[in-house]
Motif scaffolding. Structure first.
Motif, PDB file in Angstrom:
ATOM      1  N   VAL A 135       0.845  -1.207   0.000  1.00  0.00           N
ATOM      2  CA  VAL A 135       0.000   0.000   0.000  1.00  0.00           C
ATOM      3  C   VAL A 135       0.876   1.251   0.000  1.00  0.00           C
ATOM      4  O   VAL A 135       0.610   2.218  -0.737  1.00  0.00           O
ATOM      5  CB  VAL A 135      -0.959  -0.002   1.204  1.00  0.00           C
ATOM      6  N   ALA A 136       1.938   1.243   0.809  1.00  0.00           N
ATOM      7  CA  ALA A 136       2.841   2.396   0.847  1.00  0.00           C
ATOM      8  C   ALA A 136       3.507   2.615  -0.508  1.00  0.00           C
ATOM      9  O   ALA A 136       3.683   3.750  -0.960  1.00  0.00           O
ATOM     10  CB  ALA A 136       3.896   2.202   1.937  1.00  0.00           C
ATOM     11  N   LEU A 137       3.866   1.526  -1.176  1.00  0.00           N
ATOM     12  CA  LEU A 137       4.464   1.631  -2.503  1.00  0.00           C
ATOM     13  C   LEU A 137       3.455   2.208  -3.497  1.00  0.00           C
ATOM     14  O   LEU A 137       3.794   3.083  -4.304  1.00  0.00           O
ATOM     15  CB  LEU A 137       4.951   0.259  -2.961  1.00  0.00           C
ATOM     16  N   ALA A 138       2.223   1.715  -3.430  1.00  0.00           N
ATOM     17  CA  ALA A 138       1.185   2.218  -4.332  1.00  0.00           C
ATOM     18  C   ALA A 138       0.932   3.703  -4.100  1.00  0.00           C
ATOM     19  O   ALA A 138       0.767   4.467  -5.059  1.00  0.00           O
ATOM     20  CB  ALA A 138      -0.103   1.414  -4.130  1.00  0.00           C
ATOM     21  N   ARG A 139       0.907   4.120  -2.846  1.00  0.00           N
ATOM     22  CA  ARG A 139       0.679   5.537  -2.556  1.00  0.00           C
ATOM     23  C   ARG A 139       1.811   6.400  -3.111  1.00  0.00           C
ATOM     24  O   ARG A 139       1.577   7.498  -3.630  1.00  0.00           O
ATOM     25  CB  ARG A 139       0.542   5.760  -1.046  1.00  0.00           C
ATOM     26  N   ALA A 140       3.050   5.910  -3.005  1.00  0.00           N
ATOM     27  CA  ALA A 140       4.189   6.674  -3.514  1.00  0.00           C
ATOM     28  C   ALA A 140       4.188   6.743  -5.035  1.00  0.00           C
ATOM     29  O   ALA A 140       4.610   7.747  -5.622  1.00  0.00           O
ATOM     30  CB  ALA A 140       5.495   6.058  -3.009  1.00  0.00           C
ATOM     31  N   LEU A 141       3.687   5.682  -5.699  1.00  0.00           N
ATOM     32  CA  LEU A 141       3.700   5.628  -7.160  1.00  0.00           C
ATOM     33  C   LEU A 141       2.465   6.263  -7.798  1.00  0.00           C
ATOM     34  O   LEU A 141       2.490   6.610  -8.985  1.00  0.00           O
ATOM     35  CB  LEU A 141       3.811   4.178  -7.635  1.00  0.00           C
ATOM     36  N   ALA A 142       1.391   6.414  -7.020  1.00  0.00           N
ATOM     37  CA  ALA A 142       0.135   6.912  -7.584  1.00  0.00           C
ATOM     38  C   ALA A 142       0.270   8.252  -8.300  1.00  0.00           C
ATOM     39  O   ALA A 142      -0.293   8.436  -9.388  1.00  0.00           O
ATOM     40  CB  ALA A 142      -0.934   6.980  -6.496  1.00  0.00           C
ATOM     41  N   PRO A 143       1.015   9.227  -7.759  1.00  0.00           N
ATOM     42  CA  PRO A 143       1.148  10.516  -8.461  1.00  0.00           C
ATOM     43  C   PRO A 143       2.073  10.468  -9.670  1.00  0.00           C
ATOM     44  O   PRO A 143       2.341  11.507 -10.285  1.00  0.00           O
ATOM     45  CB  PRO A 143       1.720  11.442  -7.374  1.00  0.00           C
ATOM     46  N   GLN A 144       2.596   9.278 -10.001  1.00  0.00           N
ATOM     47  CA  GLN A 144       3.530   9.100 -11.121  1.00  0.00           C
ATOM     48  C   GLN A 144       4.747  10.021 -10.982  1.00  0.00           C
ATOM     49  O   GLN A 144       5.012  10.858 -11.840  1.00  0.00           O
ATOM     50  CB  GLN A 144       2.815   9.333 -12.459  1.00  0.00           C
ATOM     51  N   PRO A 145       5.499   9.843  -9.900  1.00  0.00           N
ATOM     52  CA  PRO A 145       6.649  10.717  -9.660  1.00  0.00           C
ATOM     53  C   PRO A 145       7.751  10.517 -10.689  1.00  0.00           C
ATOM     54  O   PRO A 145       7.884   9.430 -11.276  1.00  0.00           O
ATOM     55  CB  PRO A 145       7.116  10.299  -8.264  1.00  0.00           C
ATOM     56  N   GLY A 146       8.546  11.560 -10.882  1.00  0.00           N
ATOM     57  CA  GLY A 146       9.688  11.443 -11.780  1.00  0.00           C
ATOM     58  C   GLY A 146      10.765  10.552 -11.211  1.00  0.00           C
ATOM     59  O   GLY A 146      11.554   9.949 -11.949  1.00  0.00           O
ATOM     60  N   ILE A 147      10.821  10.462  -9.883  1.00  0.00           N
ATOM     61  CA  ILE A 147      11.796   9.612  -9.208  1.00  0.00           C
ATOM     62  C   ILE A 147      11.182   9.158  -7.896  1.00  0.00           C
ATOM     63  O   ILE A 147      10.437   9.905  -7.250  1.00  0.00           O
ATOM     64  CB  ILE A 147      13.138  10.365  -8.992  1.00  0.00           C
ATOM     65  N   LEU A 148      11.451   7.918  -7.514  1.00  0.00           N
ATOM     66  CA  LEU A 148      10.921   7.358  -6.277  1.00  0.00           C
ATOM     67  C   LEU A 148      12.069   7.109  -5.314  1.00  0.00           C
ATOM     68  O   LEU A 148      13.057   6.451  -5.659  1.00  0.00           O
ATOM     69  CB  LEU A 148      10.185   6.044  -6.560  1.00  0.00           C
ATOM     70  N   LEU A 149      11.946   7.623  -4.087  1.00  0.00           N
ATOM     71  CA  LEU A 149      12.936   7.435  -3.038  1.00  0.00           C
ATOM     72  C   LEU A 149      12.368   6.466  -2.000  1.00  0.00           C
ATOM     73  O   LEU A 149      11.234   6.626  -1.548  1.00  0.00           O
ATOM     74  CB  LEU A 149      13.287   8.764  -2.369  1.00  0.00           C
ATOM     75  N   MET A 150      13.165   5.474  -1.610  1.00  0.00           N
ATOM     76  CA  MET A 150      12.703   4.459  -0.659  1.00  0.00           C
ATOM     77  C   MET A 150      13.777   4.263   0.416  1.00  0.00           C
ATOM     78  O   MET A 150      14.922   3.943   0.098  1.00  0.00           O
ATOM     79  CB  MET A 150      12.423   3.141  -1.384  1.00  0.00           C
ATOM     80  N   ASP A 151      13.396   4.474   1.674  1.00  0.00           N
ATOM     81  CA  ASP A 151      14.339   4.391   2.787  1.00  0.00           C
ATOM     82  C   ASP A 151      14.132   3.072   3.530  1.00  0.00           C
ATOM     83  O   ASP A 151      13.160   2.917   4.270  1.00  0.00           O
ATOM     84  CB  ASP A 151      14.132   5.576   3.733  1.00  0.00           C
ATOM     85  N   GLU A 152      15.050   2.125   3.343  1.00  0.00           N
ATOM     86  CA  GLU A 152      14.974   0.809   3.983  1.00  0.00           C
ATOM     87  C   GLU A 152      13.563   0.219   3.864  1.00  0.00           C
ATOM     88  O   GLU A 152      12.936  -0.144   4.867  1.00  0.00           O
ATOM     89  CB  GLU A 152      15.373   0.916   5.459  1.00  0.00           C
ATOM     90  N   PRO A 153      13.013   0.081   2.669  1.00  0.00           N
ATOM     91  CA  PRO A 153      11.598  -0.270   2.527  1.00  0.00           C
ATOM     92  C   PRO A 153      11.251  -1.699   2.918  1.00  0.00           C
ATOM     93  O   PRO A 153      10.074  -2.021   3.100  1.00  0.00           O
ATOM     94  CB  PRO A 153      11.344  -0.052   1.031  1.00  0.00           C
ATOM     95  N   PHE A 154      12.252  -2.591   3.052  1.00  0.00           N
ATOM     96  CA  PHE A 154      11.953  -3.992   3.331  1.00  0.00           C
ATOM     97  C   PHE A 154      12.424  -4.431   4.718  1.00  0.00           C
ATOM     98  O   PHE A 154      12.271  -5.596   5.081  1.00  0.00           O
ATOM     99  CB  PHE A 154      12.604  -4.891   2.275  1.00  0.00           C
ATOM    100  N   SER A 155      12.986  -3.513   5.489  1.00  0.00           N
ATOM    101  CA  SER A 155      13.639  -3.895   6.746  1.00  0.00           C
ATOM    102  C   SER A 155      12.658  -4.349   7.815  1.00  0.00           C
ATOM    103  O   SER A 155      13.050  -5.053   8.754  1.00  0.00           O
ATOM    104  CB  SER A 155      14.489  -2.734   7.275  1.00  0.00           C
ATOM    105  N   ASN A 156      11.394  -3.967   7.718  1.00  0.00           N
ATOM    106  CA  ASN A 156      10.421  -4.339   8.747  1.00  0.00           C
ATOM    107  C   ASN A 156       9.738  -5.678   8.472  1.00  0.00           C
ATOM    108  O   ASN A 156       8.855  -6.079   9.232  1.00  0.00           O
ATOM    109  CB  ASN A 156       9.342  -3.248   8.871  1.00  0.00           C
ATOM    110  N   LEU A 157      10.141  -6.354   7.410  1.00  0.00           N
ATOM    111  CA  LEU A 157       9.497  -7.606   7.024  1.00  0.00           C
ATOM    112  C   LEU A 157      10.342  -8.800   7.446  1.00  0.00           C
ATOM    113  O   LEU A 157      11.565  -8.734   7.489  1.00  0.00           O
ATOM    114  CB  LEU A 157       9.283  -7.643   5.501  1.00  0.00           C
TER     115      LEU A 157
END
Length: 354
Positions: A135-157
Motif C-alpha cells: 500500500v505504501a508503494l502504491a501511494r508513492a507511485l500513484a502521483p507518477q513521480p519522476g523519481i521514487l525514493l525508498m528508505d529501507e523499505p523492506f527492513s520491517n518484514l
C-alpha cells in the motif's frame, strides 16, 4: 554538503542517477545515506553544492524547490500510512490535483498493478506487514513521480516475506520504468535489486558501479569486506605480487618493493581435500547452514583460522589434517592499512616463510 552541530555528515558527493533504473545507496548506519535521500527529497536543505532533477536545479545557491513541487515520491521505512484513512483514501492523498473521476481511475490502475485492489476498503491496522508495504508503494507511485525514493523499505518484514516482496517490488519498478533510489544497509539486498550501487563511508562515496563492479572489482579493503566476508592476510609486496604464508598473488598496486600489502580472500576462493599435495591445514570447526557448510581451518603460521564456504559435503571432520587449495578467483590485493584492523574479522599473518 551537510553538517549537523558542526559535524560533517556529507561531503564531496558527486552522483548521477541513471533514468529508469534502481540505484541503491548502501552503507552502515551513520554513513549519510538517509541524509542524502532527505536532501534529494527536499525535506532537508544542503549546506552547499547543487542538486538537479532532469537537468534543472532543485537546490543551489538561492534556489530551493519545495518538496511538494519536486515531483518526487518518498516511501518511508515505517510506511507512514494514515491510520484513520482507508487504503483507497491513503492512495488518494497525493492525487488532490486530479478531478474525482481521474483520481478514481488512477487509484484503480495502480492498485491493480500492485495487486491490492481487494485491500482498498480496508484500514492500515487490519493489514499485514507485506500488505502495508505494498500500500505504501502504491501511494508513492500513484502521483507518477519522476523519481521514487525508498528508505529501507523492506527492513520491517520477516526474511521469507522480505525476499518475496523485494522481488515483486523490483519487478514492478522495472516494468514501470521507474527511476528509484533505495537506501539499504544490507549488501545482499543491494546486490539483488540494484542496477547501480553507491557504497558510502563516513559521508562520502567509497565506490559506485554495477553490482558486479562493486563485488568483483572492489577498489578498497573497505569495499571488499563490506560486500562480503573476507579472510585478511598481511604480506610483503615484491615483483608485482603479495607474498603471504599461503602463497603469492598477483596485483596491480604501485608500491615500493618490500612494502606491506593486504590480501582479502573470499571464503569461496578456498577449498580443502584429503591431506596430501597442497597447503597443510587442519579443520578446527564446521558449521552446517543448509545450502553450504562454513568451515574454519588453521594454517601455520597464521594467528587466526581461515574461513571457507563449501556447497559440497566435506567428509573430513574437526581435527583432521587436510590440504588447502586456492582458486585465485576471489582474491583482492590492497595496500596494508586500507582498513583499520578493529573493523576486521579476518586473519592477521606472520611473515612469509622463505
Amino acid at each position: 554538503m551537510r553538517s549537523f552541530s558542526g559535524r560533517q555528515v556529507l561531503s564531496d558527493i558527486s552522483l548521477t542517477v541513471p533514468q529508469g533504473h534502481i540505484t541503491c545507496l548502501l552503507g552502515p548506519s551513520g554513513c549519510g545515506k538517509s541524509t542524502l535521500l532527505r536532501l534529494i527529497a527536499g525535506v532537508d536543505r544542503p549546506d552547499g553544492g547543487r542538486i538537479e532533477l532532469n537537468g534543472e536545479p532543485i537546490a543551489d545557491d538561492g534556489i530551493f524547490v519545495q518538496p511538494e513541487n519536486r515531483h518526487i515520491g518518498f516511501m518511508f521505512q515505517d510506511y507512514a500510512l494514515f491510520p484513520h484513512l482507508s487504503v483507497r483514501d491513503n492512495l488518494a492523498f497525493g492525487l488532490k490535483h486530479l478531478d474525482r473521476a481521474a483520481r478514481a481511475q488512477r487509484i484503480d490502475e495502480i492498485a491493480g498493478r500492485i495487486g491490492i485492489t481487494a485491500l482498498l476498503p480496508r484500514f492500515p491496522h487490519s493489514l499485514s506487514g507485506g500488505e502495508q508495504q505494498r500500500v505504501a508503494l502504491a501511494r508513492a507511485l500513484a502521483p507518477q513521480p519522476g523519481i521514487l525514493l525508498m528508505d529501507e523499505p523492506f527492513s520491517n518484514l520477516d526474511r521469507g516475506l522480505r525476499e518475496r516482496v523485494r522481488r515483486d517490488t523490483t519487478e514492478l519498478l522495472h516494468q514501470l520504468g521507474t527511476t528509484a533510489i533505495i537506501v539499504t544497509h544490507d549488501p545482499e539486498e543491494a546486490l539483488a535489486i540494484g542496477d547501480m550501487i553507491v557504497l558510502m563511508r563516513d559521508g562520502k562515496i567509497e565506490q559506485q558501479g554495477t553490482p558486479f563492479d562493486i563485488y568483483d572489482r572492489p577498489r578498497s579493503a573497505y569495499a571488499a569486506e563490506f560486500m562480503g566476508p573476507c579472510n585478511r592476510l598481511v604480506g610483503i609486496w615484491r615483483h608485482g605480487e603479495i607474498e603471504t604464508p599461503i602463497g603469492r598473488f598477483a596485483g596491480t598496486l604501485d608500491l615500493p618493493e618490500g612494502s606491506p600489502a593486504l590480501a582479502c580472500i573470499r571464503p569461496q576462493a578456498l577449498s580443502v581435500e584429503a591431506d596430501g599435495a597442497g597447503i597443510s591445514a587442519r579443520i578446527v570447526s564446521k558449521t552446517f547452514i543448509g545450502e553450504s557448510e562454513q568451515i574454519e581451518v588453521s594454517v601455520h603460521p597464521l594467528f587466526k583460522p581461515l574461513r571457507m564456504h563449501s556447497h559440497e559435503r566435506i567428509p573430513m571432520g574437526v581435527g583432521e589434517k587436510v590440504s588447502l587449495r586456492l582458486n585465485g578467483a576471489q582474491i583482492h590485493i590492497f595496500e596494508d592499512g586500507a582498513l583499520p584492523l578493529a573493523a576486521s574479522e579476518g586473519v592477521r599473518a606472520g611473515p612469509p616463510r622463505s
